[in-house]
Every structure is written in C-alpha cells, then in structure tokens.
Write an enzyme that holds these catalytic residues in place. Structure first.
Site, mmCIF file in Angstrom:
data_model
loop_
_atom_site.group_PDB
_atom_site.id
_atom_site.type_symbol
_atom_site.label_atom_id
_atom_site.label_comp_id
_atom_site.label_asym_id
_atom_site.label_seq_id
_atom_site.Cartn_x
_atom_site.Cartn_y
_atom_site.Cartn_z
ATOM 1 N N MET A 31 28.404 34.157 41.877
ATOM 2 C CA MET A 31 29.032 34.761 43.460
ATOM 3 C C MET A 31 28.265 36.170 43.447
ATOM 4 O O MET A 31 28.874 36.851 44.243
ATOM 5 C CB MET A 31 30.396 34.735 43.274
ATOM 6 C CG MET A 31 30.927 33.413 42.935
ATOM 7 S SD MET A 31 32.893 33.168 43.655
ATOM 8 C CE MET A 31 33.801 34.527 42.670
ATOM 9 N N GLY A 32 27.251 36.497 42.796
ATOM 10 C CA GLY A 32 26.715 37.636 43.110
ATOM 11 C C GLY A 32 27.374 38.821 42.413
ATOM 12 O O GLY A 32 28.172 38.871 41.804
ATOM 13 N N HIS A 35 25.638 41.531 37.205
ATOM 14 C CA HIS A 35 25.917 42.706 36.309
ATOM 15 C C HIS A 35 25.347 41.714 34.937
ATOM 16 O O HIS A 35 24.655 40.787 34.707
ATOM 17 C CB HIS A 35 27.296 42.675 35.879
ATOM 18 C CG HIS A 35 28.272 41.579 35.599
ATOM 19 N ND1 HIS A 35 28.073 40.661 34.744
ATOM 20 C CD2 HIS A 35 29.419 41.247 36.299
ATOM 21 C CE1 HIS A 35 28.931 39.948 34.675
ATOM 22 N NE2 HIS A 35 29.706 39.992 35.886
ATOM 23 N N HIS A 38 25.732 38.020 34.108
ATOM 24 C CA HIS A 38 24.837 37.270 34.686
ATOM 25 C C HIS A 38 23.378 37.314 34.288
ATOM 26 O O HIS A 38 22.727 36.330 34.188
ATOM 27 C CB HIS A 38 24.777 37.735 36.395
ATOM 28 C CG HIS A 38 26.075 37.527 36.800
ATOM 29 N ND1 HIS A 38 26.759 38.540 37.415
ATOM 30 C CD2 HIS A 38 27.046 36.639 37.118
ATOM 31 C CE1 HIS A 38 27.920 38.341 37.959
ATOM 32 N NE2 HIS A 38 28.173 37.063 37.838
ATOM 33 N N GLN A 151 30.949 31.756 28.566
ATOM 34 C CA GLN A 151 32.373 31.620 28.070
ATOM 35 C C GLN A 151 33.571 32.520 28.484
ATOM 36 O O GLN A 151 34.495 32.466 28.061
ATOM 37 C CB GLN A 151 31.936 32.015 26.446
ATOM 38 C CG GLN A 151 32.975 31.519 25.572
ATOM 39 C CD GLN A 151 33.733 29.944 25.409
ATOM 40 O OE1 GLN A 151 32.701 29.148 25.689
ATOM 41 N NE2 GLN A 151 34.952 29.822 25.269
ATOM 42 N N LYS A 152 33.244 33.655 29.178
ATOM 43 C CA LYS A 152 34.213 34.552 29.690
ATOM 44 C C LYS A 152 35.238 33.567 30.616
ATOM 45 O O LYS A 152 36.496 33.902 30.428
ATOM 46 C CB LYS A 152 33.545 35.610 30.395
ATOM 47 C CG LYS A 152 34.378 36.340 31.713
ATOM 48 C CD LYS A 152 34.717 37.741 31.611
ATOM 49 C CE LYS A 152 35.601 38.319 32.422
ATOM 50 N NZ LYS A 152 35.678 37.708 33.693
ATOM 51 N N GLN A 156 37.024 27.651 33.117
ATOM 52 C CA GLN A 156 36.084 27.045 34.320
ATOM 53 C C GLN A 156 34.938 26.027 33.405
ATOM 54 O O GLN A 156 34.511 25.013 33.906
ATOM 55 C CB GLN A 156 35.485 28.358 34.804
ATOM 56 C CG GLN A 156 34.130 27.765 35.497
ATOM 57 C CD GLN A 156 33.734 28.903 36.351
ATOM 58 O OE1 GLN A 156 34.415 29.249 37.325
ATOM 59 N NE2 GLN A 156 32.670 29.745 36.196
HETATM 60 P P1 AMP Z 1 30.808 34.822 38.973
HETATM 61 O O1 AMP Z 1 29.817 35.302 39.445
HETATM 62 O O2 AMP Z 1 31.824 36.004 38.233
HETATM 63 O O3 AMP Z 1 31.346 33.568 39.401
HETATM 64 O O4 AMP Z 1 30.138 34.317 37.377
HETATM 65 C C1 AMP Z 1 28.994 33.595 37.346
HETATM 66 C C2 AMP Z 1 28.807 33.084 35.896
HETATM 67 O O5 AMP Z 1 28.701 34.256 35.129
HETATM 68 C C3 AMP Z 1 29.968 32.078 35.309
HETATM 69 O O6 AMP Z 1 29.481 31.275 34.418
HETATM 70 C C4 AMP Z 1 30.618 33.128 34.803
HETATM 71 O O7 AMP Z 1 31.390 32.581 33.419
HETATM 72 C C5 AMP Z 1 29.584 34.236 34.077
HETATM 73 N N1 AMP Z 1 29.958 35.453 33.675
HETATM 74 C C6 AMP Z 1 30.613 36.257 34.535
HETATM 75 N N2 AMP Z 1 31.065 37.263 33.584
HETATM 76 C C7 AMP Z 1 30.346 37.007 32.628
HETATM 77 C C8 AMP Z 1 30.417 37.960 31.015
HETATM 78 N N3 AMP Z 1 30.865 39.129 31.197
HETATM 79 N N4 AMP Z 1 29.488 37.414 30.205
HETATM 80 C C9 AMP Z 1 28.891 36.073 30.361
HETATM 81 N N5 AMP Z 1 28.971 35.489 31.390
HETATM 82 C C10 AMP Z 1 29.463 35.780 32.417
#
Ligand code: AMP
Length: 291
Positions: A31-32, A35, A38, A151-152, A156
């Site tokens: 979702m952008g 960090h 990602h 895995q965070k 999901q």
């Molecule tokens: P999001 O943009 O938050 O929807 O996350 C996109 C992807 O990045 C998802 O598969 C999350 O599980 C992964 N993600 C988010 N935060 C972390 C993190 N700290 N470490 C590893 N993967 C992450």
C-alpha cells in the site's frame, strides 16, 4: 522502471518483459509509503526472479475505519524513487476506479477461524474480504511466478495462502521475515503517524515479545504465565492490547502451552495508531523465523 496505472498497460508491459527473456516474474503487493520492510520483500523478489513488479494501492475495501484510510501515508514520488533503486521493473499504481470499476460486485471471502480470530475479531470480516479480493485481483492481473508477503502480517499471509489454494491460483506465495528498526519496533507505514512519546511507548510491543521469548528460553511453557509476562511489559507503558494471543501458527487455534511452534500475536493502539506484531515461539534457537 515503467509506471503503469491500468491492468491493460500492466499486461502489455509484462508481455514485453516476457518476450525480452524474463522467465520468472516476482510480485510485491503493497500500500506504499515504502520502508525497509517493503524493500526486504523487493530484495527477495529480485533475488528469485528475472523481473519484479511492485504494486502500490491503498485498498479502500480493507479499511474498516474511514479515519485510518484518510490518514494512511501516501507519497508516490518518494516510493517510485525507492522502487527504482530497489531494481523494480514495473510499478503498478492503479486508481481506485481501475481496481473497483462502476458495477463491481464480487468479493473473495475466506470464511472460518482464519478470518474470525485476531484481526478479524478486532476489525470485522470486511477487512480480510478486502485483502483477499484485492490480492486475488493482483495475482490474476500479474500472473507472477512468486508473490512476496511479510510475516509481520502473519494472519494476512495465512488468508492469502488459503485463498490461493482454494481458487487454484498457481503463484507461489513466499513469506519474508519481519524487518525491524534498530530499537526493535517492527517497521510499518503507520509508524510515521506516531509522536516521539508514542513511539517510545510503542517499543513496549517488541519488548513484551522479547520478554515472552526470554521466559520461554528459561523453560516457561504455560501460556498463562507467558501472557502475564507480556502484559506486565505492555501495561508499564500504559498499553492495553486489543489482543495478545498464543495460537497454533497454521490454524490460529488458541493453545494453553508451548509444546510445538506457537504464534504469539499482539495488537495495540498507541494514541490513534493501531500497531500489530508477532513472534514465533517453540522453535529451535537459531532456526529462521520464516521456516
Ligand atoms: P503494506 O504496505 O503495509 O500493506 O505491506 C505490504 C507488504 O509488506 C505485506 O506483505 C506486509 O506484510 C509487508 N510488510 C509490512 N511491514 C513489514 C515489515 N516490517 N517487515 C517485513 N514485511 C513487512
């Protein structure tokens, strides 16, 4: 790196990548507000594949609070620059109307304990319906060989794996370990919304998980005891968890003791920001978490 906004353009670009010799395509859905978490997914995708697709879409259907959707950080220019350095070939950044055109009427709904527990209980069934629907649309649009998830968001990941198996989507689902800041806080786009004071209170979350791990390594197996250890750390920072669960990592069924691998998952609000984190207990020391 090419930026595309429609599935039609995405497919055309993927065709040219494939005809230019890219045999394996990796997809990283996000979702952008990119960090290091990602970026670690992008590195894994880069290592396994000939071409990498990054999707950035703040999916409105998975938000159960309008204020959270409105406050969700968005910075496409910064994300595009990071994506470029991370070696992304194709950035898919659709508008809401591309993913949910007028008349859209289909929802992918994973039913049962996987979506009722933890996040499902806290945020309601619409959250994982939104996730399963958008991820299935992305997997179908890209037809990637592998897609990378963190895995965070352990629950999901389970929901995505279930959906993939049930719908017969051939893309391999790859789990990547949680990336953390040096102080232990799991990286999240939502961390940007924490004040300095909130951020230091938020550190109680990884500290509570570390205290549980330390108690486990001292030989404590009883979940009641491990829960008390975590709660003490959280409450010292005035955090009241929305849930603090000890569950079987594949089914999310609650367990009473750590006899086999157990997922310890926590959600807590720090000010207006809801944070989640988790850790796998009961594995041999030194074994990687994503096993
Ligand atoms: P999001 O943009 O938050 O929807 O996350 C996109 C992807 O990045 C998802 O598969 C999350 O599980 C992964 N993600 C988010 N935060 C972390 C993190 N700290 N470490 C590893 N993967 C992450």
């Amino acid at each position: 790196m090419r930026i595309v906004r429609t599935v039609r353009e995405l497919r055309a670009e993927l065709r040219s990548l494939r005809s230019a010799g890219a045999e394996r395509i990796g997809l990283v859905p996000t979702m952008g507000a990119l960090h290091e978490g990602h970026l670690s997914l992008l590195r894994a995708a880069r290592a396994d594949n000939d071409a990498v697709v990054l999707s950035i879409f703040v999916n409105p259907t998975q938000f159960t609070e309008a204020s959270d959707l409105d406050a969700y950080p968005r910075d496409e220019a910064a994300d595009a620059a990071l994506a470029e350095t991370a070696g992304v070939d194709l950035l898919f950044a659709p508008e809401v109307s591309e993913m949910y055109p007028a008349g859209f009427a289909t929802t992918v709904s994973v039913r049962g304990p996987l979506t009722e527990a933890l996040e499902g209980a806290g945020r309601g069934p619409a959250h994982f319906d939104g996730v399963a629907t958008v991820v299935s649309k992305l997997l179908i649009a890209v037809e990637a060989d592998s897609a990378y998830f963190g895995q965070k968001d352990a629950q999901q990941l389970l929901v995505v794996r279930r959906m993939k198996a049930d719908l017969g989507i051939p893309t391999r689902i790859v789990a990547c370990p949680t990336a953390r800041d040096a102080d232990g806080l799991a990286l999240s786009s939502r961390n940007a919304r924490l004040s300095a004071e909130e951020r230091s209170r938020a550190l109680a979350i990884p500290r509570a998980l570390a205290a549980v791990r330390a108690a486990e390594l001292r030989g404590e197996r009883q979940v009641a005891e491990l829960r008390a250890v975590a709660l003490e750390v959280l409450q010292a920072s005035e955090l009241e968890p929305e849930y603090l669960a000890f569950v079987e990592p594949d089914t999310l069924e609650e367990v009473a003791a750590v006899e086999r691998p157990v997922l310890c998952a926590v959600a807590a609000r720090v000010g207006a920001v809801r944070l989640i984190d988790n850790m796998l207990l009961g594995r041999e020391p030194g074994r990687p978490e994503e096993d």
